[in-house]
Design an enzyme around this catalytic site. Structure first.
Site, PDB file in Angstrom:
ATOM      1  N   HIS A  25       0.854  -1.205   0.000  1.00  0.00           N
ATOM      2  CA  HIS A  25       0.000   0.000   0.000  1.00  0.00           C
ATOM      3  C   HIS A  25       0.883   1.246   0.000  1.00  0.00           C
ATOM      4  O   HIS A  25       1.887   1.314   0.721  1.00  0.00           O
ATOM      5  CB  HIS A  25      -0.911  -0.006   1.239  1.00  0.00           C
ATOM      6  CG  HIS A  25      -1.892   1.146   1.279  1.00  0.00           C
ATOM      7  ND1 HIS A  25      -2.885   1.341   0.355  1.00  0.00           N
ATOM      8  CD2 HIS A  25      -2.013   2.186   2.160  1.00  0.00           C
ATOM      9  CE1 HIS A  25      -3.592   2.412   0.659  1.00  0.00           C
ATOM     10  NE2 HIS A  25      -3.073   2.955   1.754  1.00  0.00           N
ATOM     11  N   ASP A  44      -3.546   9.150   3.438  1.00  0.00           N
ATOM     12  CA  ASP A  44      -3.729   7.729   3.143  1.00  0.00           C
ATOM     13  C   ASP A  44      -5.070   7.583   2.430  1.00  0.00           C
ATOM     14  O   ASP A  44      -6.110   8.011   2.945  1.00  0.00           O
ATOM     15  CB  ASP A  44      -3.702   6.903   4.431  1.00  0.00           C
ATOM     16  CG  ASP A  44      -3.696   5.414   4.149  1.00  0.00           C
ATOM     17  OD1 ASP A  44      -3.847   5.032   2.968  1.00  0.00           O
ATOM     18  OD2 ASP A  44      -3.581   4.635   5.108  1.00  0.00           O
ATOM     19  N   CYS A  91      -4.184   2.863  -5.041  1.00  0.00           N
ATOM     20  CA  CYS A  91      -3.542   3.629  -3.973  1.00  0.00           C
ATOM     21  C   CYS A  91      -2.352   4.421  -4.498  1.00  0.00           C
ATOM     22  O   CYS A  91      -2.132   5.581  -4.124  1.00  0.00           O
ATOM     23  CB  CYS A  91      -3.098   2.691  -2.851  1.00  0.00           C
ATOM     24  SG  CYS A  91      -1.956   1.386  -3.402  1.00  0.00           S
TER      25      CYS A  91
END
Length: 493
Positions: free
Chosen positions: A384, A401, A452
């Site tokens: 991630h 995030d 992401c």
């Protein structure tokens, strides 16, 4: 008979002139047609005194005797009348036993020409019987000169003429404007015919001049043409104003496209399709010489949908963003972009500043980190991608995030690094540990398991433009193809 008739007429006339003249008895051959009426004292009093009474008979005695004679009819009245008359007139007259006709109960007006005084409504007709007619209105009281002038003015509805206006010339006054006293001073020099009185500027123009100018305007063909053109221009202007109000209803509004969302051209679409879809995966597509990064088709194909981004694509895109800033420094913030290996090197063995000390020398970068507005640090957590931002301009540390998580440990490590970096490069001490550490509110979040890395690159792109994060999951497909086009062209837009 003729003498007798003349005498009777004369006596009847004397009776009218002299009310106290004794009545004569009726002739024996004729009877009175009307019975005598009682004669009241009030009627006697209303009669005016006769000016032709004999001097030897007083008016009081004659009136009383005449009243008594008129009140008692018959022989007794005639005897009383002869007695009273005998005191002033000889009794040897042959007509003392004859009675005159009784007087009328009310004075009658004589139907003959008479003078009527009606000058200025000051009087009315007067009857010849000695008093005003009962049907005529009461006489007006006499008016003086002032009252007469007042009456004439009230009828004419005109104000009395003032002595000052009689001497003034007959000119027409036109009010031009109402101005202040200071503005009137300048107008005196320009217009000699104007006269300033108080705060009103007036101009005296002879009437014949004004009429001449008005008639000349009517006969001037050029002036009529100009007036027509002026009216036509005014109508055209009004039509344009109405068109400006109506036109937006029929013309669709053109949407303003921000630069981060500029669509790709057809040529760019074809080149991206060829780079991402060919089977020769080892073919070199581009080589970035300053960073010595080589992009093959296999590396670039990570920008296809449902693919994770690799380190080579992310680091090359960050190098292009730095070149974009150097190319247009006034359009973008002054930023520094660490590559994907910096944070891993910094936290090797816990915290090791010496391992990354030479990464930011001024000779290598051309500037010190403390001079930047923002510093971007990509953080990879196994599968991630996240982003940490050192916001020197606002003195805070931010963590972004796309899954919405927060890592305070990473922000603490970066605060410690900034203190050591500034102390090592400039010898200054800053209290970066007291800066605010926060997450970004209203952060765009991913809605799948593979975007992401793309979200992290767009966080950096928009923040370097000093723009809000105005994108979402629906833009990720476009951002993937645009990033591929920029890498193929080695130019970030």
């Amino acid at each position: 008979m003729g003498a007798l008739t003349d005498t009777r007429k004369r006596l009847s006339a004397d009776h009218r002139l002299l009310p106290s003249f004794p009545p004569s008895p009726p002739p024996p051959s004729k009877k009175p047609k009307l019975a005598p009426l009682p004669f009241s004292s009030s009627l006697t009093a209303s009669l005016p005194p006769s000016p032709s009474l004999p001097p030897n008979l007083p008016s009081s005695s004659s009136s009383s005797s005449y009243a008594s004679a008129a009140a008692a009819p018959g022989p007794s009245s005639a005897a009383a009348a002869s007695t009273s008359y005998s005191s002033g007139i000889p009794s040897s007259t042959p007509y003392r036993h004859r009675r005159l006709p009784p007087p009328p109960p009310l004075p009658r007006p004589i139907h003959g020409p008479h003078r009527v005084v009606r000058a200025f409504r000051l009087g009315s007709a007067r009857s010849r019987c000695g008093g005003p007619s009962p049907s005529s209105p009461p006489p007006w009281r006499s008016l003086g000169l002032e009252q007469y002038v007042e009456l004439v003015n009230s009828v004419a509805h005109l104000p009395p003429p003032s002595p000052s206006s009689a001497d003034a010339p007959r000119t027409r006054v036109e009010v031009i404007a109402v101005e202040d006293a200071e503005e009137g001073k300048d107008d005196k020099e320009e217009h000699e015919e104007e006269e300033v009185k108080g705060r009103v500027v007036v101009r005296r123009t002879p009437l014949y001049k004004e009429l001449y100018e008005a008639s000349s305007r009517l006969r001037d063909g050029k002036l009529r043409t100009l007036q027509f053109e002026v009216r036509l221009a005014e109508k055209g202007r009004l039509g344009l104003e109405q068109l400006a109000d109506v036109l937006p209803r029929f013309t669709p509004k053109k949407k303003e496209v921000h630069e981060p969302f500029a669509p790709l051209m057809n040529e760019d679409e074809n080149s991206v399709d060829h780079a991402l879809g060919s089977r020769n995966r080892r073919e070199r597509l581009v080589v970035h010489e300053s960073s010595n990064i080589v992009i093959t088709r296999e590396i670039l194909q990570c920008l296809n949908e449902t693919e994770w981004l690799n380190d080579e694509v992310i680091n090359l895109y960050l190098e292009l963003l730095k070149e974009r800033e150097l190319r247009e420094p006034s359009k973008f913030l002054k930023c520094h972009f660490f590559n994907t290996f910096f944070y891993k090197k910094l936290i090797t063995g816990g915290y090791d500043y010496k391992s990354v000390r030479r990464w930011t020398t001024k000779r290598k970068l051309g500037y010190s980190l403390i001079e930047c507005d923002k510093i971007f640090i990509p953080i990879h957590k196994e599968v991630h991608w996240c982003l940490a931002v050192i916001n020197i301009r606002d003195k805070k540390f931010q963590y972004l995030d796309s899954l919405g998580s927060m890592d305070m440990k990473a922000l603490g490590i970066l605060a410690r690094y900034l203190v050591d970096e500034v102390k090592d490069k400039s010898g200054q001490h800053i209290d970066a540990l007291s800066w605010k550490q926060e997450g970004v509110k209203n952060l765009p979040l991913q809605e799948n398991g593979w975007d992401c890395g793309m979200f992290m690159l767009k966080y950096i792109d928009f923040y370097s433009r000093d723009m809000d994060l105005s994108f979402g999951q629906k833009h990720m497909c476009y951002f993937r193809r645009r990033t591929a086009r920029e890498i193929l062209n080695l130019r970030a837009e």
